[in-house]
Design an enzyme around this catalytic site. Structure first.
Site, short mmCIF file in Angstrom:
data_model
loop_
_atom_site.label_atom_id
_atom_site.label_comp_id
_atom_site.label_asym_id
_atom_site.label_seq_id
_atom_site.Cartn_x
_atom_site.Cartn_y
_atom_site.Cartn_z
N HIS A 8 5.13 23.45 -11.88
CA HIS A 8 6.01 24.61 -11.72
C HIS A 8 7.30 24.29 -12.56
O HIS A 8 7.96 24.95 -13.62
CB HIS A 8 6.40 25.16 -10.55
CG HIS A 8 5.23 25.77 -9.73
ND1 HIS A 8 5.38 25.42 -8.52
CD2 HIS A 8 4.27 26.76 -10.14
CE1 HIS A 8 3.97 26.21 -7.93
NE2 HIS A 8 3.65 26.68 -9.15
N LYS A 68 -2.28 35.34 0.39
CA LYS A 68 -2.73 34.03 0.30
C LYS A 68 -2.52 32.97 1.69
O LYS A 68 -2.78 31.73 1.55
CB LYS A 68 -1.92 33.26 -0.74
CG LYS A 68 -2.42 33.51 -2.42
CD LYS A 68 -1.74 32.78 -3.41
CE LYS A 68 -2.68 32.78 -4.48
NZ LYS A 68 -2.08 31.75 -5.44
N ARG A 114 -3.23 26.57 -16.76
CA ARG A 114 -3.53 25.16 -16.31
C ARG A 114 -4.81 25.00 -17.26
O ARG A 114 -4.85 24.19 -18.11
CB ARG A 114 -3.77 25.24 -14.94
CG ARG A 114 -2.62 24.82 -14.14
CD ARG A 114 -2.85 24.96 -12.69
NE ARG A 114 -2.89 26.43 -12.30
CZ ARG A 114 -2.40 26.60 -11.17
NH1 ARG A 114 -2.20 26.28 -10.24
NH2 ARG A 114 -2.56 28.02 -10.89
N SER A 132 -0.51 24.11 -5.78
CA SER A 132 0.08 23.93 -4.48
C SER A 132 -0.90 23.67 -3.34
O SER A 132 -0.72 23.06 -2.37
CB SER A 132 0.72 25.29 -4.19
OG SER A 132 1.75 25.31 -5.31
P1 ADP Z 1 0.21 32.08 -8.00
O1 ADP Z 1 -0.18 32.12 -6.63
O2 ADP Z 1 0.74 33.55 -8.41
O3 ADP Z 1 -1.12 31.70 -8.75
P2 ADP Z 1 1.59 29.82 -8.28
O4 ADP Z 1 2.85 29.67 -7.31
O5 ADP Z 1 0.34 28.95 -7.75
O6 ADP Z 1 1.41 31.38 -8.27
O7 ADP Z 1 1.95 29.62 -9.79
C1 ADP Z 1 2.95 30.18 -10.39
C2 ADP Z 1 2.52 30.26 -11.80
O8 ADP Z 1 2.59 28.92 -12.26
C3 ADP Z 1 1.16 30.63 -12.40
O9 ADP Z 1 1.33 31.15 -13.59
C4 ADP Z 1 0.47 29.32 -12.54
O10 ADP Z 1 -0.71 29.59 -13.42
C5 ADP Z 1 1.57 28.56 -12.97
N1 ADP Z 1 1.12 27.16 -12.49
C6 ADP Z 1 1.05 26.68 -11.41
N2 ADP Z 1 0.65 25.22 -11.38
C7 ADP Z 1 0.84 24.99 -12.66
C8 ADP Z 1 0.69 23.59 -13.41
N3 ADP Z 1 0.27 22.74 -12.92
N4 ADP Z 1 0.32 23.83 -14.91
C9 ADP Z 1 0.98 24.70 -15.37
N5 ADP Z 1 1.32 25.99 -14.94
C10 ADP Z 1 1.08 26.10 -13.36
#
Ligand code: ADP
Length: 164
Positions: free
Chosen positions: A18, A42, A94, A132
């Protein structure tokens, strides 16, 4: 004109992937709002208040590059984007696995608001696999997470896992 972006997500907790995406977004934005979704669906490990507090700490190094604001939100992302005055919504991509979901959401969001654009950014290969859910699992199972999250986030994960 102030260029404002909204980076929405669950951030349970915020990790280096992030932060990598945010570091790229602030290259073309003056202000970046991190929208922390309530998202009880979630079943988050950290409460909304904790996720906001954790993010506040973790984004500190980015603050010299742009104005960073952390805001919890509920409801439609596009409504929140309008509320904060964002011209763009930032999402991280990703792998192929993210594509289908992001494709659908973005297509719908385009219908909801024709003025706000969604932009996709890719993290550095070292951060691309971070997620996460897996980080929480590693922490709960006794693994080391210091490569994936900031020191403050690591400490909070250790506390949740009863490992302090
Ligand atoms: P959600 O639960 O809405 O998917 P996240 O908190 O997991 O949200 O992630 C928020 C944003 O960050 C999303 O656009 C997700 O694709 C992006 N993201 C999460 N991890 C990565 C990563 N390792 N590389 C690139 N983008 C990421």
């Amino acid at each position: 004109m102030t260029r404002v972006g909204l980076y929405p997500g669950t951030f349970d907790p915020i990790h280096n992937g992030h932060i990598d995406i945010m570091g790229r977004a602030v290259k073309f934005l003056d202000k970046l709002v991190l929208g922390v979704a309530i998202n009880t669906g979630k079943g988050p490990m950290f409460s909304l208040e904790e996720r906001v507090a954790i993010a506040e700490e973790a984004v500190q190094p980015l603050r010299e590059k742009a104005e960073i604001v952390i805001r919890p939100y509920e409801g439609l992302t596009m409504h929140f984007a309008r509320e904060v005055g964002a011209q763009v919504v930032v999402r991280g991509l990703r792998a192929v696995a993210d594509f289908e979901f992001e494709f659908q959401i973005t297509a719908m969001n385009q219908q909801l608001d024709r003025e706000i654009e969604t932009v996709f950014l890719m993290a550095d290969p070292r951060h691309q696999a971070l997620n996460s859910r897996l980080i929480k699992e590693i922490a709960l199972l006794g693994g080391e997470v210091s490569k994936f999250v900031s020191e403050g986030v690591r400490a909070r994960l250790m506390a949740k896992a009863g490992r302090t």
